[in-house]
Write a protein that holds these residues in place. Sequence first.
Motif, PDB file in Angstrom:
ATOM      1  N   VAL A   5      -2.220   0.513 -10.209  1.00  0.00           N
ATOM      2  CA  VAL A   5      -1.544   1.637 -10.835  1.00  0.00           C
ATOM      3  C   VAL A   5      -0.124   1.754 -10.282  1.00  0.00           C
ATOM      4  O   VAL A   5       0.130   1.425  -9.115  1.00  0.00           O
ATOM      5  N   GLU A   6       0.768   2.211 -11.130  1.00  0.00           N
ATOM      6  CA  GLU A   6       2.142   2.447 -10.685  1.00  0.00           C
ATOM      7  C   GLU A   6       2.287   3.907 -10.273  1.00  0.00           C
ATOM      8  O   GLU A   6       2.001   4.813 -11.046  1.00  0.00           O
ATOM      9  N   ILE A   7       2.732   4.110  -9.023  1.00  0.00           N
ATOM     10  CA  ILE A   7       2.927   5.451  -8.478  1.00  0.00           C
ATOM     11  C   ILE A   7       4.322   5.531  -7.880  1.00  0.00           C
ATOM     12  O   ILE A   7       4.653   4.766  -6.975  1.00  0.00           O
ATOM     13  N   ALA A   8       5.128   6.432  -8.397  1.00  0.00           N
ATOM     14  CA  ALA A   8       6.483   6.657  -7.871  1.00  0.00           C
ATOM     15  C   ALA A   8       7.270   5.363  -7.758  1.00  0.00           C
ATOM     16  O   ALA A   8       7.929   5.095  -6.759  1.00  0.00           O
ATOM     17  N   GLY A   9       7.183   4.524  -8.797  1.00  0.00           N
ATOM     18  CA  GLY A   9       7.991   3.319  -8.848  1.00  0.00           C
ATOM     19  C   GLY A   9       7.415   2.125  -8.126  1.00  0.00           C
ATOM     20  O   GLY A   9       8.038   1.064  -8.095  1.00  0.00           O
ATOM     21  N   GLN A  10       6.221   2.249  -7.523  1.00  0.00           N
ATOM     22  CA  GLN A  10       5.582   1.137  -6.824  1.00  0.00           C
ATOM     23  C   GLN A  10       4.180   0.902  -7.387  1.00  0.00           C
ATOM     24  O   GLN A  10       3.542   1.829  -7.869  1.00  0.00           O
ATOM     25  N   GLN A  11       3.717  -0.353  -7.301  1.00  0.00           N
ATOM     26  CA  GLN A  11       2.391  -0.695  -7.784  1.00  0.00           C
ATOM     27  C   GLN A  11       1.423  -0.815  -6.609  1.00  0.00           C
ATOM     28  O   GLN A  11       1.750  -1.411  -5.576  1.00  0.00           O
ATOM     29  N   PHE A  12       0.226  -0.239  -6.769  1.00  0.00           N
ATOM     30  CA  PHE A  12      -0.780  -0.248  -5.720  1.00  0.00           C
ATOM     31  C   PHE A  12      -2.126  -0.665  -6.302  1.00  0.00           C
ATOM     32  O   PHE A  12      -2.470  -0.317  -7.423  1.00  0.00           O
ATOM     33  N   LYS A  13      -2.895  -1.399  -5.505  1.00  0.00           N
ATOM     34  CA  LYS A  13      -4.288  -1.676  -5.826  1.00  0.00           C
ATOM     35  C   LYS A  13      -5.116  -0.621  -5.103  1.00  0.00           C
ATOM     36  O   LYS A  13      -5.081  -0.539  -3.868  1.00  0.00           O
ATOM     37  N   VAL A  14      -5.836   0.208  -5.849  1.00  0.00           N
ATOM     38  CA  VAL A  14      -6.523   1.347  -5.257  1.00  0.00           C
ATOM     39  C   VAL A  14      -7.992   1.372  -5.663  1.00  0.00           C
ATOM     40  O   VAL A  14      -8.390   0.794  -6.672  1.00  0.00           O
ATOM     41  N   ALA A  15      -8.779   2.061  -4.829  1.00  0.00           N
ATOM     42  CA  ALA A  15     -10.191   2.290  -5.110  1.00  0.00           C
ATOM     43  C   ALA A  15     -10.524   3.705  -4.673  1.00  0.00           C
ATOM     44  O   ALA A  15      -9.759   4.342  -3.933  1.00  0.00           O
ATOM     45  N   LYS A  16     -11.671   4.213  -5.101  1.00  0.00           N
ATOM     46  CA  LYS A  16     -12.075   5.579  -4.777  1.00  0.00           C
ATOM     47  C   LYS A  16     -12.158   5.765  -3.257  1.00  0.00           C
ATOM     48  O   LYS A  16     -12.620   4.889  -2.534  1.00  0.00           O
ATOM     49  N   ASP A  17     -11.682   6.926  -2.798  1.00  0.00           N
ATOM     50  CA  ASP A  17     -11.677   7.330  -1.382  1.00  0.00           C
ATOM     51  C   ASP A  17     -10.649   6.582  -0.531  1.00  0.00           C
ATOM     52  O   ASP A  17     -10.593   6.779   0.684  1.00  0.00           O
ATOM     53  N   GLN A  18      -9.838   5.741  -1.158  1.00  0.00           N
ATOM     54  CA  GLN A  18      -8.803   5.025  -0.406  1.00  0.00           C
ATOM     55  C   GLN A  18      -7.595   5.929  -0.176  1.00  0.00           C
ATOM     56  O   GLN A  18      -7.215   6.704  -1.043  1.00  0.00           O
ATOM     57  N   ARG A  19      -7.011   5.821   1.018  1.00  0.00           N
ATOM     58  CA  ARG A  19      -5.797   6.578   1.326  1.00  0.00           C
ATOM     59  C   ARG A  19      -4.584   5.671   1.149  1.00  0.00           C
ATOM     60  O   ARG A  19      -4.595   4.520   1.603  1.00  0.00           O
ATOM     61  N   VAL A  20      -3.554   6.204   0.505  1.00  0.00           N
ATOM     62  CA  VAL A  20      -2.380   5.407   0.168  1.00  0.00           C
ATOM     63  C   VAL A  20      -1.123   6.187   0.538  1.00  0.00           C
ATOM     64  O   VAL A  20      -1.048   7.406   0.332  1.00  0.00           O
ATOM     65  N   PHE A  21      -0.134   5.485   1.091  1.00  0.00           N
ATOM     66  CA  PHE A  21       1.166   6.077   1.375  1.00  0.00           C
ATOM     67  C   PHE A  21       2.128   5.657   0.270  1.00  0.00           C
ATOM     68  O   PHE A  21       2.365   4.465   0.060  1.00  0.00           O
ATOM     69  N   VAL A  22       2.679   6.638  -0.444  1.00  0.00           N
ATOM     70  CA  VAL A  22       3.590   6.368  -1.562  1.00  0.00           C
ATOM     71  C   VAL A  22       4.920   7.065  -1.303  1.00  0.00           C
ATOM     72  O   VAL A  22       5.044   7.888  -0.388  1.00  0.00           O
ATOM     73  N   ASN A  23       5.930   6.728  -2.097  1.00  0.00           N
ATOM     74  CA  ASN A  23       7.204   7.429  -2.000  1.00  0.00           C
ATOM     75  C   ASN A  23       6.994   8.918  -2.258  1.00  0.00           C
ATOM     76  O   ASN A  23       6.110   9.311  -3.016  1.00  0.00           O
ATOM     77  N   ARG A  24       7.805   9.747  -1.622  1.00  0.00           N
ATOM     78  CA  ARG A  24       7.616  11.191  -1.649  1.00  0.00           C
ATOM     79  C   ARG A  24       7.413  11.721  -3.071  1.00  0.00           C
ATOM     80  O   ARG A  24       8.209  11.460  -3.974  1.00  0.00           O
ATOM     81  N   LEU A  25       6.322  12.463  -3.256  1.00  0.00           N
ATOM     82  CA  LEU A  25       6.030  13.113  -4.526  1.00  0.00           C
ATOM     83  C   LEU A  25       6.495  14.562  -4.482  1.00  0.00           C
ATOM     84  O   LEU A  25       6.575  15.165  -3.409  1.00  0.00           O
ATOM     85  N   ALA A  26       6.769  15.124  -5.639  1.00  0.00           N
ATOM     86  CA  ALA A  26       7.235  16.513  -5.710  1.00  0.00           C
ATOM     87  C   ALA A  26       6.081  17.502  -5.569  1.00  0.00           C
ATOM     88  O   ALA A  26       6.309  18.697  -5.411  1.00  0.00           O
ATOM     89  N   SER A  27       4.850  17.035  -5.608  1.00  0.00           N
ATOM     90  CA  SER A  27       3.677  17.913  -5.530  1.00  0.00           C
ATOM     91  C   SER A  27       3.494  18.465  -4.124  1.00  0.00           C
ATOM     92  O   SER A  27       3.889  17.843  -3.135  1.00  0.00           O
ATOM     93  N   GLU A  28       2.854  19.635  -4.039  1.00  0.00           N
ATOM     94  CA  GLU A  28       2.600  20.264  -2.751  1.00  0.00           C
ATOM     95  C   GLU A  28       1.333  19.698  -2.117  1.00  0.00           C
ATOM     96  O   GLU A  28       0.478  19.131  -2.796  1.00  0.00           O
ATOM     97  N   GLU A  29       1.216  19.873  -0.789  1.00  0.00           N
ATOM     98  CA  GLU A  29       0.036  19.409  -0.070  1.00  0.00           C
ATOM     99  C   GLU A  29      -1.210  20.135  -0.579  1.00  0.00           C
ATOM    100  O   GLU A  29      -1.188  21.341  -0.779  1.00  0.00           O
ATOM    101  N   GLY A  30      -2.272  19.382  -0.788  1.00  0.00           N
ATOM    102  CA  GLY A  30      -3.507  19.942  -1.307  1.00  0.00           C
ATOM    103  C   GLY A  30      -3.589  19.958  -2.820  1.00  0.00           C
ATOM    104  O   GLY A  30      -4.647  20.268  -3.387  1.00  0.00           O
ATOM    105  N   GLN A  31      -2.511  19.624  -3.491  1.00  0.00           N
ATOM    106  CA  GLN A  31      -2.478  19.670  -4.957  1.00  0.00           C
ATOM    107  C   GLN A  31      -3.115  18.414  -5.562  1.00  0.00           C
ATOM    108  O   GLN A  31      -2.994  17.313  -5.024  1.00  0.00           O
ATOM    109  N   GLU A  32      -3.802  18.580  -6.678  1.00  0.00           N
ATOM    110  CA  GLU A  32      -4.384  17.458  -7.416  1.00  0.00           C
ATOM    111  C   GLU A  32      -3.302  16.825  -8.286  1.00  0.00           C
ATOM    112  O   GLU A  32      -2.523  17.519  -8.942  1.00  0.00           O
TER     113      GLU A  32
END
Length: 213
Positions: A5-32
Motif C-alpha cells: 500500500v502507498e502511505i504518505a508517498g511511500q510504498q509498504f508491505k504490511v500485514a495485520k497487527d504490524q507496526r509501521v513508521f511512515v512520513n508524518r500524517l496530519a491525523s491525531e494520536e489514537g485516530q483511525e
Amino acid sequence: MYAIVEIAGQQFKVAKDQRVFVNRLASEEGQEVSFDNVLLIGDGDNVTLGAPAIDGAQVSAKVLKHLKGDKVIVFKKKRRKGYRVKNGHRQSLTEIVIEGITASGAKKAAPKKETKKADAPKAKKATGKADDLKKIEGAGPKAAEAMVNAGLDTFAKVADAKPEELSKILSEASSRLAHIVTETWPKQAKLAAEGKWDELKELQDRLDGGIEK
C-alpha cells in the motif's frame, strides 16, 4: 494476508497487527485512518494486482504516536567558492499499527460534481500575479501547484487558510503530498505577504520537519 500500500508517498508491505513508521500524517494520536491506494494483495497462493490500485481495496490502521527519526547531517560545499554549509535534519514520522486489510467493498469517496470546475473560478491556475509559494518552507513545486489550483495563489490567501485546510488540499491533490506538515504555513505566508523576509528566514531556521522548535 498481506498488502502493498502507498502511505504518505511511500510504498509498504504490511500485514495485520504490524507496526509501521511512515512520513508524518496530519491525523491525531489514537485516530483511525485508512488508505485506499492498495497496489497488491496476497492471500496464500492468491495474489491480486492493481492497475495501478485495486478497486475497493483498503488498509485500515490506527495512529499510535508522532515522533522524529534519527538525525541526518547534510553538508554542502562548492569548490573554490569558499561555500560550506552543514545542517542537521530529523524526519518527522508517525507510528501506525495495521488493523485490517479489506480486499473489496471499501467505502469510496463521493465523486466530485462536474460543475465545480466551471462554477469556481478559484480553481483556475495562477496568472502572472501569483506569488512564489515555494518560498514557504516545505512547499515544493507540486505543493505550490496544488495550492494555486485550489485558489490559494498568493501569500495573503495562504495566510488566511487553516493548516487543516492546506493539508486537505495537498492530500486531495496527491497521496505523495499527504505527509507534508503545514502547521506553520499560514504564519510563514503572513510574514511573506507583509514583506518581512528577515523574520521569515528566522522562523524557517527554527523549523524542524515543518514544526517550529
